[in-house]
Design an enzyme around this catalytic site. Structure first.
Site, mmCIF file in Angstrom:
data_model
loop_
_atom_site.group_PDB
_atom_site.id
_atom_site.type_symbol
_atom_site.label_atom_id
_atom_site.label_comp_id
_atom_site.label_asym_id
_atom_site.label_seq_id
_atom_site.Cartn_x
_atom_site.Cartn_y
_atom_site.Cartn_z
ATOM 1 C CG HIS A 1 -0.707 4.121 4.405
ATOM 2 N ND1 HIS A 1 -1.292 3.816 5.615
ATOM 3 C CD2 HIS A 1 -0.355 2.930 3.847
ATOM 4 C CE1 HIS A 1 -1.310 2.494 5.777
ATOM 5 N NE2 HIS A 1 -0.759 1.934 4.722
ATOM 6 C CB CYS B 1 -0.945 0.004 1.202
ATOM 7 S SG CYS B 1 -0.185 -0.531 2.741
#
Lengths: 350, 350
Positions: free
Chosen positions: B252, B132
C-alpha cells in the site's frame, strides 16, 4: 458575427494523442470550419488523416503555416508552442495552447470555461489551456467557491499514463504483458521520458509526474498549485498537491480535501451546488456503490464527482473524489470549448 | 524466562495469503517453536504444507484445536476470530488476531510494536493486529508525534489488491490479460466480495475498500481513523482518510498530510526523526529520483517514507509518501513482532 461564418483552423501536433482527440471533436461538434490545416513536426509530416471523409496530408509546421489561419490549436509540446505561437499570432490567428509554455504568463489568460470564461476576452493572441489535473479540480471547486468560498485545498492525484503521451501508453501495455508472462519489465519512458531514471509503471505507482523543482515538489504539483490560484482568481488560496502516476490508460482521479469559508454545511448542501454546476456530473450514492472511476469517465466530456463526505473533525472540511478523462476535459475538449467561446462571444480578434 | 524455551504455536488461516506469510516468517526468523499447528476452515483442511522441511497436514479449526497452544495467530477473517479466539484463550493461549473482530474492543490492545509495544502488557488473552493501511501510517507518524506532536492527519491511500485476498489477486491478473487481449473484463470480486456490485480493477481505480458506513465513509476509512487514534493514544487527534483500491498486487502507498504541533520546522528536521525511527526507512532524494514505490517495498519488512515536503502555506504542515508491503508489516510481520514481544517481555500469561 454572422451565424454561418466559418473559420480557418490549424491543429498543431495533429498526430499526437491530444491532437487526434481535437480533430475528432472538431468533427463531432460540427465546429464551423472553412479550412482545416493539420500541422506536425518534420518527422510526422506527410502522414494522411481523415477529416469529415476528406483525406488531409499533415504538413510540417513553419512560420508561414499560419497565413490566413483564424484559430490555431497547439498541442505539440512546450518548445513547439514557444517557437510557433508568436508566428501564428503575427499572422492574425488566435492561439489556444495546450502546453505549459504560456500558462503562468500574466498576459495570457488561463481558462477553464466553466470557471473563468470571461478571462478569454482579455487575450492578446494566446489563451492557455491549463494542466489536465488542474482543469478537473477547478471545475469541481468552482461551484463551491461561488456559493461558500474556499479556504484551502489539499489534493492527492491518481493519474493515467496517457498524460505522458502515446509512448507511455505503449510502455504500460508492454510492461503489463511482461509481468503477466513472468518476464522482467523494461522501463524506458516513465515517470518522465527526459529524466535520468525510469521505473516500471505496470502494477506499480510512481510518486513523480514531471521533473522535480528546487522546493522538492514536482513540476506537475507546482502546476496544480499555481494554475488553480490563477484560474480561480485567488492568489492567496492555500493549495497543496501530491501527484502520482498509476497503471491505467485514461482519466485522472483526485482525492480532494477542501475547506470552505462557510461553516455548518451538510453533504446535501455541497451536492446541491455540484448538481447544478456546468460540466460537472454528480455520481454519489454509497447505498448503491455509485461513484466515478477512471474507466467509467473515459471518453466523456464531463467532470465526475463522488464520495462527498464531511470531515469528521473540521466543521468546514469536505472530502471528494473527482474523475475526468485527461485527454478530453483535461485537454482536447477544454481547448474546443475555448475556441467555441472565442467565436460565440466575438472575442476572436487579437 | 529461559532462553531456550520453546512454544506451541497455532496458525489459524494457514492456507490464506497472510497465513502463508506468517508461516514463512516463523521459519525465517527461527521463532522458538516447540510444535506448530496449522488450522483452517473445513474446506482447506487436509492440505499439506511444509514447515522447516517437515510436512504438516492442515487441520480444521475446532474448539479443541487450542489445547496446549501457547500462541495462536489468527488471520482467517473476523467471523473465525470471533468464533474461535475465545476458545483459544480459554485453553490458555494468547491470541494475536489479524482481523477487525476485536480491534476497537477496549479490553484488547491494538498494537504496532514500534508505536505502542507497552500496550501488549495489559492484554487479557487477545492482542489485535491493526488494519494494514493503519499500521504503516502510524509507524511513520510515531517519530513525529514523539518529537513534535500531532495536530491533524489527512491521508489518501493507494492500496494493493492483495489486501482483498488471493481471489482479488487472481481477478486483477485475469482482467489485465482480458483487457490486453481486447476482451471484456469479468468483475466478480472487487471492490468488496460480499457487496452488491463489482467493478473491474485492472487499469482502473476503485474508491471503495470494504463496505460503506452510514456516515458515507467506508469501513476501511473508519478503521484508519479510529485505529490511528487508539494506537497513538490520541483520542482527539483529527484523522481523515480516503481509501482507494488500485491495480497492483503488493504494497500500500499513502499520501499523508500531517500538521504538527510545533511550528518552524524544516524538511531536514522531519528527515532526522524518520531516519532514526525503528522500522522506518527514509528513501527521499528528489535529485536522484529516489522515493519508495509499491514494487520497491514488496517483500520487505520496513515502512518506507519519501517525498517529504513542507506545505507551502501552512507553517506546521508536511506532506509525505509512505509505502509498505501490506502482507508483511501490514499483516504477517507485525503479527510475528507482537508474538516475539510477548515472549521477550514475558507477557505471555493471560
Amino acid at each position: 458575427m454572422a451565424e454561418n461564418k466559418t473559420f480557418n483552423v490549424a491543429v498543431v501536433g495533429a498526430t499526437g494523442a491530444v491532437g487526434e482527440k481535437i480533430i475528432k471533436l472538431l468533427e463531432e461538434k460540427d465546429f464551423p470550419i472553412n479550412e482545416i490545416k493539420l500541422l506536425s513536426s518534420k518527422r510526422s509530416a506527410g502522414n494522411k488523416l481523415v477529416f469529415k471523409d476528406k483525406e488531409i496530408i499533415v504538413e510540417e509546421a513553419t512560420d508561414d503555416s499560419f497565413k490566413g489561419i483564424d484559430i490555431a490549436l497547439f498541442s505539440a509540446g512546450g518548445s513547439v508552442s514557444k517557437r510557433f505561437a508568436p508566428s501564428a499570432v503575427k499572422h492574425g490567428a488566435v492561439v489556444v495552447d495546450n502546453t505549459s509554455a504560456f500558462r503562468m504568463d500574466e498576459n495570457v489568460p488561463l481558462v477553464v470555461p466553466e470557471v473563468n470564461e470571461e478571462d478569454i476576452a482579455s487575450h492578446q493572441g494566446i489563451i492557455a489551456n491549463p494542466n489536465c489535473s488542474t482543469i478537473q479540480m477547478v471545475a469541481a471547486l468552482k461551484p463551491l467557491q461561488d456559493k461558500f468560498g474556499l479556504k484551502r485545498v489539499i489534493v492527492s492525484t491518481y493519474q493515467a499514463v496517457s498524460g505522458a503521451g502515446t509512448q507511455a501508453n505503449n510502455e504500460l501495455a508492454e510492461q503489463s504483458q511482461q509481468f503477466l508472462n513472468g518476464e522482467e519489465m523494461q522501463a524506458e519512458i516513465l515517470p518522465v521520458k527526459g529524466d535520468e531514471k525510469h521505473y516500471p509503471i505496470a502494477f506499480n505507482a510512481l510518486p513523480q509526474i514531471d521533473v522535480f523543482q528546487e522546493n522538492g515538489y514536482t513540476f506537475e504539483e507546482m502546476k496544480m498549485i499555481n494554475e488553480t490560484k490563477k484560474i480561480m482568481h485567488e492568489p492567496d488560496l492555500s493549495v497543496a498537491a501530491t501527484c502520482v502516476r498509476l497503471p491505467f490508460f485514461t482519466s485522472h482521479a483526485e482525492s480532494v480535501y477542501v475547506e470552505l469559508d462557510q461553516k455548518g454545511l451538510s453533504v446535501q448542501d455541497v451536492w446541491n451546488e455540484l448538481e447544478k454546476a456546468n460540466g460537472v456530473v454528480l455520481e454519489d450514492n454509497p447505498s448503491t456503490q455509485t461513484y466515478p472511476t477512471p474507466l467509467s469517465a473515459a471518453n466523456k466530456e464531463e467532470v465526475f464527482v463522488g464520495r462527498v463526505r464531511k470531515d469528521l473533525d473540521y466543521e468546514n472540511g469536505f472530502h471528494m473524489w473527482v474523475v475526468s478523462d485527461n485527454l478530453m476535459k483535461g485537454a482536447a475538449w477544454n481547448t474546443i470549448q475555448i475556441a467555441e467561446s472565442l467565436i460565440k462571444n466575438n472575442w476572436l480578434k487579437n
